[in-house]
Design a protein around this motif. Structure first.
Motif, PDB file in Angstrom:
ATOM      1  N   GLY A  25      44.694  49.434  28.717  1.00  9.08           N
ATOM      2  CA  GLY A  25      44.328  48.141  29.261  1.00  9.08           C
ATOM      3  C   GLY A  25      43.194  47.631  28.412  1.00  9.08           C
ATOM      4  O   GLY A  25      42.274  48.391  28.075  1.00  9.08           O
ATOM      5  N   PHE A  26      43.234  46.369  28.022  1.00 13.08           N
ATOM      6  CA  PHE A  26      42.253  45.850  27.076  1.00 13.08           C
ATOM      7  C   PHE A  26      41.441  44.740  27.711  1.00 13.08           C
ATOM      8  O   PHE A  26      41.972  43.677  28.019  1.00 13.08           O
ATOM      9  CB  PHE A  26      42.952  45.349  25.814  1.00 13.08           C
ATOM     10  N   THR A  27      40.165  44.996  27.939  1.00 16.15           N
ATOM     11  CA  THR A  27      39.217  44.058  28.534  1.00 16.15           C
ATOM     12  C   THR A  27      39.493  43.834  30.018  1.00 16.15           C
ATOM     13  O   THR A  27      38.580  43.864  30.823  1.00 16.15           O
ATOM     14  CB  THR A  27      39.202  42.700  27.785  1.00 16.15           C
ATOM     15  N   HIS A  28      40.725  43.593  30.370  1.00 12.86           N
ATOM     16  CA  HIS A  28      41.078  43.514  31.782  1.00 12.86           C
ATOM     17  C   HIS A  28      42.259  44.448  32.044  1.00 12.86           C
ATOM     18  O   HIS A  28      42.773  45.111  31.145  1.00 12.86           O
ATOM     19  CB  HIS A  28      41.370  42.070  32.219  1.00 12.86           C
ATOM     20  N   LEU A  29      42.627  44.554  33.301  1.00 15.52           N
ATOM     21  CA  LEU A  29      43.727  45.433  33.715  1.00 15.52           C
ATOM     22  C   LEU A  29      43.501  46.891  33.297  1.00 15.52           C
ATOM     23  O   LEU A  29      44.443  47.594  32.943  1.00 15.52           O
ATOM     24  CB  LEU A  29      45.060  44.917  33.155  1.00 15.52           C
ATOM     25  N   SER A 231      36.591  46.112  35.616  1.00 13.83           N
ATOM     26  CA  SER A 231      37.251  45.128  34.766  1.00 13.83           C
ATOM     27  C   SER A 231      37.967  44.128  35.671  1.00 13.83           C
ATOM     28  O   SER A 231      37.911  44.250  36.898  1.00 13.83           O
ATOM     29  CB  SER A 231      38.222  45.813  33.801  1.00 13.83           C
ATOM     30  N   TYR A 232      38.621  43.163  35.095  1.00 15.35           N
ATOM     31  CA  TYR A 232      39.218  42.130  35.933  1.00 15.35           C
ATOM     32  C   TYR A 232      40.733  42.134  35.825  1.00 15.35           C
ATOM     33  O   TYR A 232      41.304  42.755  34.936  1.00 15.35           O
ATOM     34  CB  TYR A 232      38.656  40.752  35.572  1.00 15.35           C
ATOM     35  N   ALA A 233      41.358  41.475  36.765  1.00 16.16           N
ATOM     36  CA  ALA A 233      42.799  41.266  36.738  1.00 16.16           C
ATOM     37  C   ALA A 233      43.025  39.758  36.800  1.00 16.16           C
ATOM     38  O   ALA A 233      42.753  39.136  37.831  1.00 16.16           O
ATOM     39  CB  ALA A 233      43.481  41.958  37.913  1.00 16.16           C
ATOM     40  N   GLN A 234      43.477  39.191  35.708  1.00 16.23           N
ATOM     41  CA  GLN A 234      43.609  37.738  35.642  1.00 16.23           C
ATOM     42  C   GLN A 234      44.459  37.219  36.787  1.00 16.23           C
ATOM     43  O   GLN A 234      45.552  37.710  37.050  1.00 16.23           O
ATOM     44  CB  GLN A 234      44.212  37.313  34.301  1.00 16.23           C
ATOM     45  N   GLY A 235      43.926  36.219  37.481  1.00 15.53           N
ATOM     46  CA  GLY A 235      44.603  35.637  38.625  1.00 15.53           C
ATOM     47  C   GLY A 235      44.245  36.299  39.946  1.00 15.53           C
ATOM     48  O   GLY A 235      44.615  35.799  41.009  1.00 15.53           O
ATOM     49  N   TYR A 236      43.504  37.437  39.878  1.00 18.08           N
ATOM     50  CA  TYR A 236      43.177  38.174  41.100  1.00 18.08           C
ATOM     51  C   TYR A 236      41.683  38.483  41.245  1.00 18.08           C
ATOM     52  O   TYR A 236      41.166  38.499  42.347  1.00 18.08           O
ATOM     53  CB  TYR A 236      43.966  39.492  41.158  1.00 18.08           C
ATOM     54  N   SER A 237      41.010  38.766  40.160  1.00 20.16           N
ATOM     55  CA  SER A 237      39.602  39.169  40.272  1.00 20.16           C
ATOM     56  C   SER A 237      38.849  38.852  38.990  1.00 20.16           C
ATOM     57  O   SER A 237      39.465  38.622  37.936  1.00 20.16           O
ATOM     58  CB  SER A 237      39.484  40.666  40.585  1.00 20.16           C
ATOM     59  N   GLU A 238      37.523  38.857  39.082  1.00 17.74           N
ATOM     60  CA  GLU A 238      36.675  38.608  37.929  1.00 17.74           C
ATOM     61  C   GLU A 238      35.974  39.895  37.505  1.00 17.74           C
ATOM     62  O   GLU A 238      35.859  40.840  38.284  1.00 17.74           O
ATOM     63  CB  GLU A 238      35.622  37.537  38.259  1.00 17.74           C
ATOM     64  N   ARG A 239      35.508  39.920  36.286  1.00 17.15           N
ATOM     65  CA  ARG A 239      34.794  41.080  35.756  1.00 17.15           C
ATOM     66  C   ARG A 239      33.456  41.249  36.469  1.00 17.15           C
ATOM     67  O   ARG A 239      32.703  40.290  36.660  1.00 17.15           O
ATOM     68  CB  ARG A 239      34.561  40.910  34.256  1.00 17.15           C
ATOM     69  N   ASP A 240      33.144  42.478  36.856  1.00 16.50           N
ATOM     70  CA  ASP A 240      31.890  42.790  37.539  1.00 16.50           C
ATOM     71  C   ASP A 240      30.872  43.245  36.494  1.00 16.50           C
ATOM     72  O   ASP A 240      30.692  44.435  36.245  1.00 16.50           O
ATOM     73  CB  ASP A 240      32.124  43.879  38.592  1.00 16.50           C
ATOM     74  N   ASN A 241      30.185  42.285  35.879  1.00 20.79           N
ATOM     75  CA  ASN A 241      29.248  42.609  34.810  1.00 20.79           C
ATOM     76  C   ASN A 241      28.100  43.489  35.298  1.00 20.79           C
ATOM     77  O   ASN A 241      27.598  44.335  34.547  1.00 20.79           O
ATOM     78  CB  ASN A 241      28.694  41.326  34.194  1.00 20.79           C
ATOM     79  N   ALA A 242      27.678  43.312  36.549  1.00 21.93           N
ATOM     80  CA  ALA A 242      26.570  44.101  37.078  1.00 21.93           C
ATOM     81  C   ALA A 242      26.911  45.581  37.137  1.00 21.93           C
ATOM     82  O   ALA A 242      26.046  46.445  36.954  1.00 21.93           O
ATOM     83  CB  ALA A 242      26.184  43.588  38.465  1.00 21.93           C
ATOM     84  N   TYR A 243      28.174  45.900  37.400  1.00 25.08           N
ATOM     85  CA  TYR A 243      28.600  47.295  37.464  1.00 25.08           C
ATOM     86  C   TYR A 243      28.430  47.965  36.101  1.00 25.08           C
ATOM     87  O   TYR A 243      27.921  49.090  36.004  1.00 25.08           O
ATOM     88  CB  TYR A 243      30.064  47.357  37.913  1.00 25.08           C
TER      89      TYR A 243
END
Length: 283
Positions: A25-29, A231-243
């Motif tokens: 998975g690259f950047t997301h997923l 990480s994020y899933a496009q259309g479902y969630s955003e990246r949690d940078n704080a984590y």
């Protein structure tokens, strides 16, 4: 047809001690939930494969699941080093970790060769680099038609590939879209595969740029909403940078990391909501 399963049952059935396992998975997923389930089930002696190992591999290595890492870049993206990875390589904690380093192009071509049923891939990318001197799986080869010196790398055929996707239908056809990496090739190259998804639906509706992995190419599907976090899933969630930022402090210290494992991953009552947060006091 792919089997619809729980995450715990799929990991228990498909991943065995000593296996070569790719979580792609690259950047997301990025299949973080699956990685944490591997830790929870205390799988051991794994050869972990990933083009860009980030914090989920830091967690797997720190938990003692890995004996070897095959990769092309490793780090906590946007933050810095993977401290559990460094500790394993430099000080053999919690166990010695062998490494096999390639370029991004080399890794991608190895997956393509594996998915194509070929024994190796050929590319120009390693000429002039130091990697052939330190990586045994990079060999010179001469083109039989032009005499040009090229480089060969062996196919990657993981025992198990694990990816995360947006959705699957009830027969196990998997749909994913957005910024994609080598998920398709990694699944097709593997002997067995597990796909965690945000949801299982009655029918897959077309999405711009989406790819579909057919049910016959997938061994098991598990519904794991939020399974890519942080990480994020496009259309479902955003990246949690704080984590990602908080992980740096947790992973630097063995005791802090071990406490994180005990308080989250190994806690019997842990659910996805608690795994998707990091205590403020350790951030």
């Amino acid at each position: 047809m792919a089997k619809i399963s729980s995450l715990a049952d799929a990991v228990a059935e498909l991943i065995r001690d000593g296996d070569t396992v790719a979580l792609e998975g690259f950047t997301h997923l990025i299949p973080v939930a699956a990685g944490q389930e591997i830790i929870r089930q205390r799988k051991r002696d794994l050869t972990l494969v990933r083009m860009t190992p980030d914090i989920v591999y830091d967690q797997l290595i720190g938990a003692g699941c890995a004996r070897k890492l095959i990769f092309s870049w490793g780090g906590n993206p946007g933050v810095g080093s993977l401290h559990r990875f460094r500790d394993a390589v430099q000080r053999s904690w919690p166990a010695p970790l062998a490494i096999e380093e390639h370029s991004h192009a080399g890794m991608a071509n190895r997956y393509v060769a594996g998915a194509s049923g070929l024994p190796f891939a050929v590319l120009r990318g390693y000429i002039g680099t130091d990697l052939p001197a330190v990586t045994d799986t990079i060999k010179p080869i001469v083109c039989p038609f032009t005499g040009e010196q090229l480089t060969a790398v062996p196919a990657l055929n993981p025992d198990v590939t694990v990816i995360h996707a947006q959705r699957a239908d009830r027969t196990g056809n998997v749909q994913l879209w957005g910024l994609l990496g080598v998920q398709k090739e990694a699944v097709l190259a593997a002997k067995r595969s597990l796909v965690t998804v945000e949801e299982i639906v009655d029918e897959l509706t077309p999405m711009p740029g989406a790819i579909v992995l057919p049910s016959w190419a997938v061994t098991a599907v598990a519904a794991v909403p939020g399974g890519a976090h942080p990480s994020y899933a496009q259309g479902y969630s955003e990246r949690d940078n704080a984590y990602y930022a908080a992980w740096d402090a947790i992973s630097r210290d063995r005791e802090t990391f071990t406490r994180w494992l005990d308080d989250t991953v190994f806690t019997p009552t842990t659910d996805r909501a608690s795994l998707m947060s990091i205590p403020v006091e350790t951030a």
